[in-house]
Design an enzyme around this catalytic site. Structure first.
Site, PDB file in Angstrom:
ATOM      1  N   LYS A  55      24.027  19.684 -29.327  1.00  0.00           N
ATOM      2  CA  LYS A  55      24.112  18.615 -30.328  1.00  0.00           C
ATOM      3  C   LYS A  55      25.282  17.685 -30.021  1.00  0.00           C
ATOM      4  CE  LYS A  55      22.034  21.200 -34.142  1.00  0.00           C
ATOM      5  NZ  LYS A  55      22.283  21.825 -35.456  1.00  0.00           N
ATOM      6  N   ALA A  71      27.580  21.728 -34.458  1.00  0.00           N
ATOM      7  CA  ALA A  71      27.541  23.020 -35.146  1.00  0.00           C
ATOM      8  C   ALA A  71      26.100  23.476 -35.291  1.00  0.00           C
ATOM      9  CB  ALA A  71      28.203  22.913 -36.522  1.00  0.00           C
ATOM     10  N   ASP A  72      25.935  24.774 -35.307  1.00  0.00           N
ATOM     11  CA  ASP A  72      24.622  25.338 -35.573  1.00  0.00           C
ATOM     12  C   ASP A  72      24.793  26.759 -36.089  1.00  0.00           C
ATOM     13  OD1 ASP A  72      21.686  24.310 -34.970  1.00  0.00           O
ATOM     14  OD2 ASP A  72      21.696  26.487 -34.815  1.00  0.00           O
ATOM     15  N   GLN A  73      23.757  27.229 -36.746  1.00  0.00           N
ATOM     16  CA  GLN A  73      23.790  28.579 -37.311  1.00  0.00           C
ATOM     17  C   GLN A  73      22.464  29.271 -37.033  1.00  0.00           C
ATOM     18  OE1 GLN A  73      23.424  29.418 -41.694  1.00  0.00           O
ATOM     19  NE2 GLN A  73      25.598  29.876 -41.401  1.00  0.00           N
TER      20      GLN A  73
END
Length: 196
Positions: A55, A71-73
């Site tokens: 990203k 950011a990612d989850q």
């Protein structure tokens, strides 16, 4: 604050934007153009970090002189990755399956300096134990918290999703919402951004 490079949050998530706004520093949000499909054989932490990095990198052409946050989850339970349900029917099924179970949430954050090429990386692990849920409580929750369908595992912990959770183990309570703020603040300080 002496912010020399503009700060860009690479996200389309309203929840992450709200988290950044609470820091009180100037930033611009931009939707990244990046394929978020998990790769075969990839662990949940690997997926979260790869997506966060992707990203951030996807925005370098649009923001060549900036600090870009990605950011990612990714959630992990019962030997598989879990994402966002995206609709009511999927959310109901997901919450029924996750009832009473332990879920690991891996929240990755990166800060990319597009001038120097330096990238700071961190993965935060949060363990959530869900309460035993029945169909009626799940329906009531989803009626009162319709945005939960856009949250990993439909568990909007900063809202009514807290009622579904029995226990949380984390070093950063912000990470479960989607952005490990504690480590991001360290990254920003390392790049000369004083958030206070």
């Amino acid at each position: 604050m002496g912010l020399e490079l503009p700060l860009v949050l690479g996200t389309s998530s309203v929840f992450r934007r709200e988290q950044m706004e609470r820091l009180g520093i100037a930033f611009q949000a931009a939707s990244p153009d990046f394929d978020e499909t998990p790769m075969l054989g990839e662990s949940a932490p690997q997926t979260a970090l790869r997506l966060a990095e992707g990203k951030a990198r996807s925005l370098t052409g649009r923001f060549p002189g900036a600090l870009i946050v990605g950011a990612d989850q990714v959630a992990w339970c019962d030997g598989r990755q879990w994402g966002k349900p995206m609709n009511l029917a999927n959310a109901q099924k997901m919450l029924m399956h996750l009832s009473g179970r332990e879920i690991e949430f891996y929240s990755a954050v990166v800060l990319l300096n597009t001038v120097t090429g330096r990238m700071h990386r961190h993965i935060d692990k949060t363990v959530v134990v869900m309460r035993q849920l029945d169909e009626l409580h799940i329906l009531r929750y989803l009626e009162r918290e319709p945005d939960a369908v856009y949250c990993s595992c439909a568990a909007k912990s900063e809202g009514l999703g807290a009622l579904l959770i029995e226990r949380i183990e984390s070093t950063d309570p912000n990470a479960l919402i989607g952005l490990p703020v504690f480590r991001l603040v360290d990254f920003l300080k390392n790049e000369g951004v004083d958030v206070l």
